[in-house]
Enzyme design. Structure first.
Site, PDB file in Angstrom:
ATOM      1  N   HIS A  55       0.772  -1.282  -0.060  1.00 27.52           N
ATOM      2  CA  HIS A  55      -0.271  -0.046   0.204  1.00 27.52           C
ATOM      3  C   HIS A  55       0.700   1.299   0.065  1.00 27.52           C
ATOM      4  CE1 HIS A  55      -3.648  -1.542  -0.198  1.00 27.52           C
ATOM      5  NE2 HIS A  55      -3.793  -2.083   1.014  1.00 27.52           N
ATOM      6  N   ARG A  62     -16.849   9.280  -8.508  1.00 27.63           N
ATOM      7  CA  ARG A  62     -17.241   8.089  -7.886  1.00 27.63           C
ATOM      8  C   ARG A  62     -17.631   8.622  -6.694  1.00 27.63           C
ATOM      9  NH1 ARG A  62     -12.153   5.823 -10.047  1.00 27.63           N
ATOM     10  NH2 ARG A  62     -12.820   4.081 -11.333  1.00 27.63           N
ATOM     11  N   ARG A 102     -21.502   9.489 -10.686  1.00 22.82           N
ATOM     12  CA  ARG A 102     -21.778   8.263 -10.909  1.00 22.82           C
ATOM     13  C   ARG A 102     -22.639   7.881  -9.775  1.00 22.82           C
ATOM     14  NH1 ARG A 102     -17.493   3.586 -11.635  1.00 22.82           N
ATOM     15  NH2 ARG A 102     -17.430   3.726  -9.565  1.00 22.82           N
ATOM     16  N   GLU A 145     -19.952  -0.930 -19.538  1.00 20.79           N
ATOM     17  CA  GLU A 145     -18.750  -1.841 -18.745  1.00 20.79           C
ATOM     18  C   GLU A 145     -19.178  -3.075 -18.898  1.00 20.79           C
ATOM     19  OE1 GLU A 145     -18.014  -0.125 -15.101  1.00 20.79           O
ATOM     20  OE2 GLU A 145     -20.185   0.140 -14.673  1.00 20.79           O
ATOM     21  N   ASN A 156     -12.233  -0.330 -17.562  1.00 20.88           N
ATOM     22  CA  ASN A 156     -11.623  -1.451 -16.287  1.00 20.88           C
ATOM     23  C   ASN A 156     -12.624  -2.779 -16.225  1.00 20.88           C
ATOM     24  OD1 ASN A 156     -10.116   0.773 -15.921  1.00 20.88           O
ATOM     25  ND2 ASN A 156     -11.181   1.485 -14.191  1.00 20.88           N
ATOM     26  N   ASP A 157     -13.829  -2.421 -16.259  1.00 22.27           N
ATOM     27  CA  ASP A 157     -14.734  -3.686 -15.830  1.00 22.27           C
ATOM     28  C   ASP A 157     -15.087  -4.031 -17.593  1.00 22.27           C
ATOM     29  OD1 ASP A 157     -15.386  -4.098 -13.296  1.00 22.27           O
ATOM     30  OD2 ASP A 157     -16.473  -2.043 -13.375  1.00 22.27           O
ATOM     31  N   ARG A 216     -10.103  -8.465 -12.679  1.00 22.46           N
ATOM     32  CA  ARG A 216      -9.197  -7.149 -12.797  1.00 22.46           C
ATOM     33  C   ARG A 216      -8.178  -7.009 -11.397  1.00 22.46           C
ATOM     34  NH1 ARG A 216     -13.738  -2.207 -12.174  1.00 22.46           N
ATOM     35  NH2 ARG A 216     -12.039  -1.005 -11.020  1.00 22.46           N
TER      36      ARG A 216
HETATM   37  C1  PEP Z   1     -14.531   1.122 -15.170  1.00 21.19           C
HETATM   38  O1  PEP Z   1     -15.105   0.126 -14.915  1.00 21.19           O
HETATM   39  O2  PEP Z   1     -13.902   1.334 -16.094  1.00 21.19           O
HETATM   40  C2  PEP Z   1     -14.718   2.309 -14.206  1.00 21.19           C
HETATM   41  C3  PEP Z   1     -14.402   3.518 -14.309  1.00 21.19           C
HETATM   42  O3  PEP Z   1     -15.261   2.007 -13.063  1.00 21.19           O
HETATM   43  P1  PEP Z   1     -14.589   1.409 -11.764  1.00 21.19           P
HETATM   44  O4  PEP Z   1     -13.314   1.350 -11.933  1.00 21.19           O
HETATM   45  O5  PEP Z   1     -15.160   2.165 -10.603  1.00 21.19           O
HETATM   46  O6  PEP Z   1     -15.438  -0.010 -11.676  1.00 21.19           O
HETATM   47 MG    MG Z   2     -16.610  -0.233 -13.262  1.00 23.57          MG
END
Ligand code: PEP
Ligand code: MG
Length: 568
Positions: A184, A291, A327, A426, A449-450, A460
């Site tokens: 961390h 977020r 969001r 996503e 990311n998702d 991930r």
């Molecule tokens: C994503 O999924 O790309 C995203 C921006 O949301 P999070 O990383 O909060 O899941």
């Molecule tokens: Mg996401």
């Protein structure tokens, strides 16, 4: 004395030189206190837990996004029932509370250290950090390290909460004997832009307070008491970094625009209203993702509508009229919030997460939607729903929003008319049905990311699969292409708020695929802005189009990398 050169592992980039502050924390060895009665020791333990919880809560108030995540995990550990049972059993067996805590912590940490997985092994440091705080609370000491002047901190290892508690404006760099690049402390150093070297064996013995130390977080070099030649080398590197920072500042107000005149909005991701202000300083043209989880984590109860309203209004005001995409709640998955009492799931990323959770907790969702709509009069708001799988999700979320609006109007609350409503793309099903979804939203924001994890079936967060987590996979690019085409055909704009937009190769591919907005960590904006401003859209488009026909991520990277190198 001549200089002493040590080698560690670079954990956070950058070169720096300054006076050392050597942190030799006394080991948290329990005093050989005589135990009171088990009831007395149990009461002492409970009091220490309350004090430790209050200290963590105070740290949460000062922490940024990453810090809050770490502290959230510590708060969970502090409440862990297995840990309690172990401590209580030792106390019943006649041990003083200090020893009972120490034994339980060592048992847990030992279990983690025996695992194969490096990431989980390093979580042992978190368990010990919590234990140290408890023992300190039992013995009436306070934990932590304070900086009074600028310094390079040298330590055996820095507990995550030591790092979070440091004054960033005085922290020049970090060198530790132990720890790894995924600890961390390393993650925090990277997100703060503070150079760090870990696993620099022997540094604690060789360093002394006030001694000059130079470190290079790229190569892992640490030089104690550097001689003239080394000093000149480091001074030059620091001067270059300062010049770069100045250039970044000077360019911060330039728009994201290619030399052939194509605009791409360069926005920032934020985790709190304060980070919105910081993003504006770095020249963000808007906030592409706020977020809202920040309001819900690290506490014992859900935030009220009033509290949320105040936070969203502050975020909008801090953006000074620029668009802020807020969001709605994305809890579940890997983000747990104890007071919501979520069931443990075998596959949390495929479970009751985000909208799915909000639909099951209508009161929670309603309070958030009402707070957002009430805040809409304070700036340029866009509301975004995460984890939309198809039209049913979108329609249900929009109906909840409409209901929230009706209830506010009935109560006489003013609500703006100009807020936008969009969704994250996503989940692959949403990408494939983007044409249908586009007709019912104002915008899309692609959560790579998702989208990457669900498209490639690669968790991930699993470091064992890190190499398989490939944003440049042609399968992912084809989905993104489809989403952009569908959005534009319906006259809607499309952004990207996943990490891919802040990677140089990712940004160029997305630009070439026709994305209208890229949103990223504020620290990455300067580099991506320079790249966009140096790359003709026609070339980015050509590379992106060719990539769609390729079969592997390696081929895609080989094609795009020359364009990145030329633009930098
Ligand atoms: C994503 O999924 O790309 C995203 C921006 O949301 P999070 O990383 O909060 O899941
Ligand atoms: Mg996401």
């Amino acid at each position: 004395m001549s200089e002493r050169l040590l080698r560690g592992v670079g954990a956070a980039a950058g070169a720096v030189m300054g006076p050392a502050l050597v942190y030799r924390e006394a080991q948290a060895v329990p005093t050989a206190a005589k135990a009171g009665t088990p009831a007395e020791e149990q009461a002492r333990y409970e009091a220490a837990r309350r004090r430790a919880a209050a200290e963590l809560e105070e740290l949460v108030q000062r922490a940024d996004d990453h810090g809050r995540e770490i502290l959230g995990a510590h708060q969970l550990m502090l409440q862990d029932p297995e840990m309690h049972d172990l401590v209580a059993a030792s106390i019943q067996a006649g041990k003083p509370a200090e020893e009972a805590v120490q034994a339980a912590v060592e048992q847990f940490a030992g279990m983690l250290e025996a695992l194969d997985d490096e990431y989980l092994r390093e979580r042992a440091a978190d368990v010990r950090d919590v234990g140290r705080r408890l023992v300190a609370a039992l013995t009436g000491r306070s934990v932590g390290l304070r900086l009074e002047r600028p310094a390079v901190v040298i330590a055996r290892d820095l507990a995550p909460t030591d790092t979070i508690g440091l004054d960033r404006s005085l922290l020049l760099g970090i060198v530790t004997e132990q720890g790894g690049p995924t600890s961390h402390t390393s993650i925090l150093a990277r997100s703060w832009g503070i150079p760090a070297v870990v696993a620099a064996h022997g540094v604690l013995e060789a360093a002394a307070d006030g001694m000059t130390v130079a470190l290079d977080g790229d190569s892992g070099e640490v030089v104690l008491d550097p001689d003239a030649g080394t000093r000149i080398r480091y001074e030059a590197a620091m001067a270059r970094a300062r010049e770069q920072a100045e250039r970044d500042r000077a360019e911060a107000s330039l728009p994201g625009e290619t030399p052939d005149g194509v605009r791409v909005e360069l926005a920032a991701n934020a985790g709190s209203p304060d980070e919105v202000a910081l993003a504006m300083e770095k020249g963000a043209e808007g906030v592409g993702l706020l977020r809202s989880e920040f309001l819900f984590m690290g506490r014992d109860t859900a935030p009220t509508e009033e509290e949320q309203y105040a936070a969203y209004a502050a975020a909008l005001r801090n953006a000074g009229g620029r668009r802020v995409i807020i969001r709605t709640l994305d809890i579940g998955g890997d983000k747990d919030v104890p007071y919501l009492g979520l069931a443990k799931e075998e596959n949390p990323f495929l479970g009751v997460r985000a909208l799915r959770l909000c639909f099951r907790r209508p009161e929670l969702f309603r309070a958030q939607l009402r707070a957002l709509l009430r805040a809409s009069v304070h700036g340029r708001l866009a509301i975004m729903f995460p984890m939309v799988g198809g039209l049913a999700d979108l329609r249900r979320a929009r109906e909840a929003l409409a209901e929230a609006r009706r209830s506010l109007e009935a109560e006489g609350h003013p609500v703006a008319d100009n807020y936008e409503v969009g969704i994250m793309i996503e989940i692959p099903s949403a990408a494939l049905l983007a044409d249908h979804l586009a007709a019912e939203v104002d915008f899309f924001s692609i959560g790579t990311n998702d989208l990457v994890q669900y498209t490639l079936a690669v968790d991930r967060g699993n470091p064992a699969l890190a190499e398989m987590y490939q944003p440049y996979h042609p399968a992912v690019l084809r989905l993104i292409d489809r989403v952009v085409t569908a959005a534009h055909a319906a006259g809607k704009w499309v952004g990207v708020c996943g990490e891919m937009g802040g990677l140089p190769a990712g940004a160029l591919l997305l630009l070439g695929l026709g994305v209208d907005e890229l949103s990223m960590s504020p620290a990455l904006l300067a580099r991506i802005r320079r790249l966009v401003r140096a790359t003709p859209f026609a070339e980015a488009r050509s590379v992106a189009q060719q990539s769609l026909a390729l079969g592997t991520p390696e081929e895609v990277l080989a094609l795009v990398e020359p364009l990145v190198r030329r633009g930098e």
